[in-house]
Design an enzyme around this catalytic site. Sequence first.
Site, PDB file in Angstrom:
ATOM      1  N   GLY A 336      -6.667  -2.295 -14.873  1.00 42.09           N
ATOM      2  CA  GLY A 336      -7.554  -1.400 -14.147  1.00 42.09           C
ATOM      3  C   GLY A 336      -7.868  -1.897 -12.757  1.00 42.09           C
ATOM      4  N   GLU A 359      14.324   5.236   6.926  1.00 42.39           N
ATOM      5  CA  GLU A 359      15.648   4.747   7.360  1.00 42.39           C
ATOM      6  C   GLU A 359      16.727   4.970   6.305  1.00 42.39           C
ATOM      7  OE1 GLU A 359      15.434   4.352  10.274  1.00 42.39           O
ATOM      8  OE2 GLU A 359      13.421   3.634  10.637  1.00 42.39           O
TER       9      GLU A 359
END
Length: 389
Positions: A336, A359
């Site tokens: 968590g 890219e």
Amino acid sequence: MKLELTVEQQKWQEEFQRFVDKEVLPYAEINDKEERIHPNALKSLKEKGYLGSMLPNHYGGMGLDNITIGLLNEEIGRACSSVRSLLTVQGMIALAILRWGTDAQRAEWLSKFASGEAIGAVGLTEPNAGSDAKSIETTAIREGDDYVINGHKRWITMGQIADVFLIFAKCEGKPTAFIVERFREGFNTKPMSGLLGARASMIAELSFENCRIPSRNLLGQIGAGLSHVALSSLDYGRYTIAWGCVGLAQACLEASIDYASKRVQFGRPIRENQLIQKMITEIAVQLKASRLLCCKAGYLKDTGDPDSIMETWSAKYYASTMVTMAADYAVQIHGGNGCHEGYPVERYFRDAKINEIIEGTTQMHELLIATQEIVDVRRLLRRKSREGA
């Protein structure tokens, strides 16, 4: 090919590590929240000359070899993907002008890029043109001694702060590269926010409305924009991104080991849990493999081997998919806590995904790599067949 760094490269690596820990890492979380590169970090980069790391000494650059350039991008990528993206686009436009520019263009811009007096950006992507770069719609028409540019660009890294842009437009129906200064009338930028990761990349939309630039701002020849200028620029971009992925994965590994050593469940640190060890092992091994691919690509660049282009594709592909896995595991190990901004792995997770898109997407890499491998293997089989006959 030697697998170890030279003494000089090791010294540079140590210097980069010290710089990043002091001047980049402390601002990484602030960069992410404010969606900008902190002025102090930017100032430090300029003062160290790192914005000109890829340029020759006689233009005021650092003249570093490609492996050392990779190490710089790895260390900065370890701390902040957005700052690393600044180095990437700065190098893309600077090297384009170095390779394809006129003597006058080199004299005007390269020392400014090296010192950081000028920040550069690359304008290729458009609302309707991403992977299919040939479909760009921005146009440039010759009128007397000028070119008049019209069109739009999107997702332009550092577009909010760049002083000069490498713009790709169709001229006489053919993709062509131009240098466009921010001050040109008819050229405007609009900041974009809300990016998933690398939020301090300061992306922007660019618009050109009868933007007039002098003919001397043509970079290279008409029609050579993609086949020559963009190809070499993107090659450098992919190379530095691959190294940045290695750095980010290293950060994921370090954060995971540190957390797993401190987090106690069922009376013992979770690092003793075999499934946690499996995830750490996968990050560590694939990280090492990615670093070796990057080193090979850099080595081939330094030796002038034409295979460096395809090795760079392989390095970028593997490293970008690897870092997504590494960040995923890092969040999982944190549980968590990994889903909250109180721990850096939450930012790593968001930053990592960006690398699979910029890219050249993962899928475009897969298509190109597979096509080239098929060609190479078929050529090899034909040769063996002739020799066997």
